[in-house]
Write a protein that holds these residues in place. Sequence first.
Motif, PDB file in Angstrom:
ATOM      1  N   ARG A 161      -3.539  45.453  65.640  1.00  0.00           N
ATOM      2  CA  ARG A 161      -2.771  44.413  64.869  1.00  0.00           C
ATOM      3  C   ARG A 161      -4.219  43.808  63.974  1.00  0.00           C
ATOM      4  O   ARG A 161      -4.266  43.232  62.814  1.00  0.00           O
ATOM      5  CB  ARG A 161      -2.371  43.131  65.418  1.00  0.00           C
ATOM      6  N   PHE A 168       9.278  58.818  62.808  1.00  0.00           N
ATOM      7  CA  PHE A 168       8.184  58.825  63.593  1.00  0.00           C
ATOM      8  C   PHE A 168       8.644  60.275  64.545  1.00  0.00           C
ATOM      9  O   PHE A 168       7.686  60.857  64.829  1.00  0.00           O
ATOM     10  CB  PHE A 168       8.232  57.769  64.636  1.00  0.00           C
ATOM     11  N   VAL A 206       2.494  54.819  59.662  1.00  0.00           N
ATOM     12  CA  VAL A 206       3.984  54.459  60.314  1.00  0.00           C
ATOM     13  C   VAL A 206       3.778  53.388  61.351  1.00  0.00           C
ATOM     14  O   VAL A 206       4.583  52.336  61.600  1.00  0.00           O
ATOM     15  CB  VAL A 206       4.853  55.741  60.849  1.00  0.00           C
ATOM     16  N   GLN A 207       2.724  53.599  62.164  1.00  0.00           N
ATOM     17  CA  GLN A 207       2.551  52.747  63.168  1.00  0.00           C
ATOM     18  C   GLN A 207       2.450  51.448  62.768  1.00  0.00           C
ATOM     19  O   GLN A 207       2.718  50.286  63.119  1.00  0.00           O
ATOM     20  CB  GLN A 207       1.455  53.259  64.240  1.00  0.00           C
ATOM     21  N   ASN A 208       1.662  51.269  61.578  1.00  0.00           N
ATOM     22  CA  ASN A 208       1.056  50.146  61.054  1.00  0.00           C
ATOM     23  C   ASN A 208       2.477  49.543  60.411  1.00  0.00           C
ATOM     24  O   ASN A 208       2.646  47.931  60.436  1.00  0.00           O
ATOM     25  CB  ASN A 208       0.028  50.314  60.004  1.00  0.00           C
ATOM     26  N   ASN A 209       3.442  50.143  59.635  1.00  0.00           N
ATOM     27  CA  ASN A 209       4.383  49.582  59.496  1.00  0.00           C
ATOM     28  C   ASN A 209       5.187  48.619  60.360  1.00  0.00           C
ATOM     29  O   ASN A 209       5.844  47.930  60.291  1.00  0.00           O
ATOM     30  CB  ASN A 209       5.435  50.752  58.825  1.00  0.00           C
ATOM     31  N   GLN A 210       5.319  49.469  61.514  1.00  0.00           N
ATOM     32  CA  GLN A 210       6.002  48.736  62.483  1.00  0.00           C
ATOM     33  C   GLN A 210       5.388  47.610  63.230  1.00  0.00           C
ATOM     34  O   GLN A 210       5.878  46.566  63.554  1.00  0.00           O
ATOM     35  CB  GLN A 210       6.133  49.618  63.896  1.00  0.00           C
ATOM     36  N   LEU A 211       3.817  47.486  62.920  1.00  0.00           N
ATOM     37  CA  LEU A 211       3.287  46.275  63.232  1.00  0.00           C
ATOM     38  C   LEU A 211       3.192  44.987  62.137  1.00  0.00           C
ATOM     39  O   LEU A 211       2.808  44.099  62.407  1.00  0.00           O
ATOM     40  CB  LEU A 211       1.914  46.537  63.815  1.00  0.00           C
ATOM     41  N   SER A 266       7.195  41.567  59.021  1.00  0.00           N
ATOM     42  CA  SER A 266       8.420  41.809  58.084  1.00  0.00           C
ATOM     43  C   SER A 266       8.670  40.800  57.321  1.00  0.00           C
ATOM     44  O   SER A 266       8.304  39.407  57.799  1.00  0.00           O
ATOM     45  CB  SER A 266       9.395  42.261  59.048  1.00  0.00           C
TER      46      SER A 266
END
Lengths: 298, 417
Positions: A141, B3, B39-44, B47
């Motif tokens: 993050r 993923f 992709v991981q960053n998109n999840q984090l 939103s």
Amino acid sequence: MRYLSVILSAGLLLASGGSHALEVFACEPEWGAMLQEIGADKVSVYVATSAQQDVHQVEARPSLIAKMRRTEFVVCTGAELEVGWLPQLTQQAGNQLLQNHDRLFYAAEQVALLDKPGQLDRSQGDVHAAGNPHVQLDPQRMLIIAQHLAERLALVDAPNAAFYQQRYQQFAPRWQEAMTHWQQQAADLRGKNIIVRHDNLRYLAEWLGINVVAKLEPKPGLPPTSAHLAEVLAIAQAQHVYAVVQAAYEDPHSGEWLSGKADIPLKILPYTVGGTDKANTLFGLMDDSIALLKQVKK
Amino acid sequence: MRFSILAALLGALLPAVWASDSPDLEARVQQLEQQLSAVQNNQLAASPAATQASASSFNPAASLILSGTYAEHSGADDYSLAGFHVGSEGQPKSDGFALGESELTLSANVDDKFYGQFTISFSEENGETKSDIEESYIETSALADGLNLRFGHFLSGVGYLNSHHAHTDIFIDRPLVYGSFFNHHYGDDGVQLRYVLPLDKYLEVGAEFFRGDNYPAAGAANNGRGVDTQFIRFGDDIGIGGSYLLGLSRLHARADNAEETDSNNPALFTGDITITIVDATFKWSPQGNKKLGQFVVRSELFAEQRDGVLDDTQSGGFLADWSGKRNGYYVEGEYITSGGYEFGGRWDELHGDSKAPALFASDYVPQRISVMAGWRNSEFSRIQLQWSRTGMNESENYNSWLLQYQMSLGAHGAHKF
């Protein structure tokens, strides 16, 4: 002779175009450290709190009003972490620049937060409506936040936009390499159980795959009670708990009591930059946190 | 979904990587790794829903303070202070159980330039519900950098306690200087201009003009501009854990038949009143960490100068000049522990004017000692027990035991230093 040097330096200052560093007000030390990485000498940062302070409760004191008055950019966590004092500061300072909300950067707004409460009720303690705001201990993050911070700095301080982007491009691979290294270092911590005082170590535990099996606070923000500590002791004795882990600013008494009674080690983590001697940068913060966690041999 | 496809791709590709160390494949692996982290960053990433305001977020922040007391008084039957008027708001709490003020505050940004705040308090007196608009004002800092303009009905910025809502006080009741010189607090209709200087240290100057309807003013004299004030504040830190705030203020009021006694035919003062206040507040916490404990000490000194006439003819008394000085001060302090327990003490003193008109002439010094113990379960709830002994005049003391609860519901209030 003295007058000559004054005139000379004044002349030099005028000639250089008066390179003026962006005045930044950082609510917490982790953002001060991030600003150093992304902004270097283009920013002049004032950090409002220290690693020894609980930032949920800070006095909106005169010195902070004076700093808020003259700042050009504000970096805070948000998600109501500073709701008890930050609004009072911005209101009293009357800083017109800050009416442009691009100049107010809230780290928690840049990332998805864990533990968004289903119900907002003070009987559940001091809950943050947007979710757990203590994001500085999740390197993934933090990378996203750093990227957004660089973008925002580039927007607000356009003449130095390329500089901020460049600093981020230099920071990101170093940070990603460090992340791989930290995961390797902390591999044998995965799956271990710990007891904490507050929800503030949530993101670190999540990232390292450590289980938080109990908290010393009966509800978020409320001091530990004897009844609740007895329950926590029972939990500690019923399973193998690796350590009691607390942040540097937290009152250690209850943690020390539990550590003694349950015969498990107590570890004090920096929690943010400046919390221990070695945690003097964002890299040092993670290095030292993992090193301190690993030091526990039981 | 993406993923798992990517993971499967990597899994399929890895054996191929081991088999051959072609740079072409290495580049593809790197590209896939980058896509994986994206992709991981998109999840984090936040939103859009996370930053969306809820339906009620444009509604004002609302907070409600509920309080009540239980009081036991002894000593004299009636409360009075030699040489001073005690306003209705400065009277002791009713004996026995009593609901205190229930205070509702609403606040919100009006638009990009204006902010509004409204505070109304409800109380019951002799079976009747009384409502009192404590504050209703608009504020803007859109004029100039560091400049705050406030207009409407609000608490004056003179002194320290005056501009704070009573529920934030350390003690259950206000100091004697407030009860006598201000009738608990001075608030009125008017305008305030405050300027925070762009310095390294906090320095703020302010001035106000008020209608002049409320004590110590009266009658909205001078065409409804009966009161003017000026104040200056300075503050800084001492070391890591300490901070202080100093203030110097002056209130100038025109009174046009201000009621100076409680009778049905009160004595009325007409003339000029100037009150100068010096205030100092010091706060300290270990390492500046309020959660570990906090120590607060405060003092205010009021100096009053009157120049006018006291008309007591309605009740059969005399018309007399009233020109002279009176003053008073208090010192209070408290310590709050990390567990939320608090202990405090306060000393009050008033110095009258022996040359004032007969009703107020006195050389006795009314004084009061108060001690308090309490418990704060959280920032929002508070229960306290207070004992005080007042030397009212040469022959009478007034003793009080007070027990009070004070609870705050709703929005997290913003507290000044």
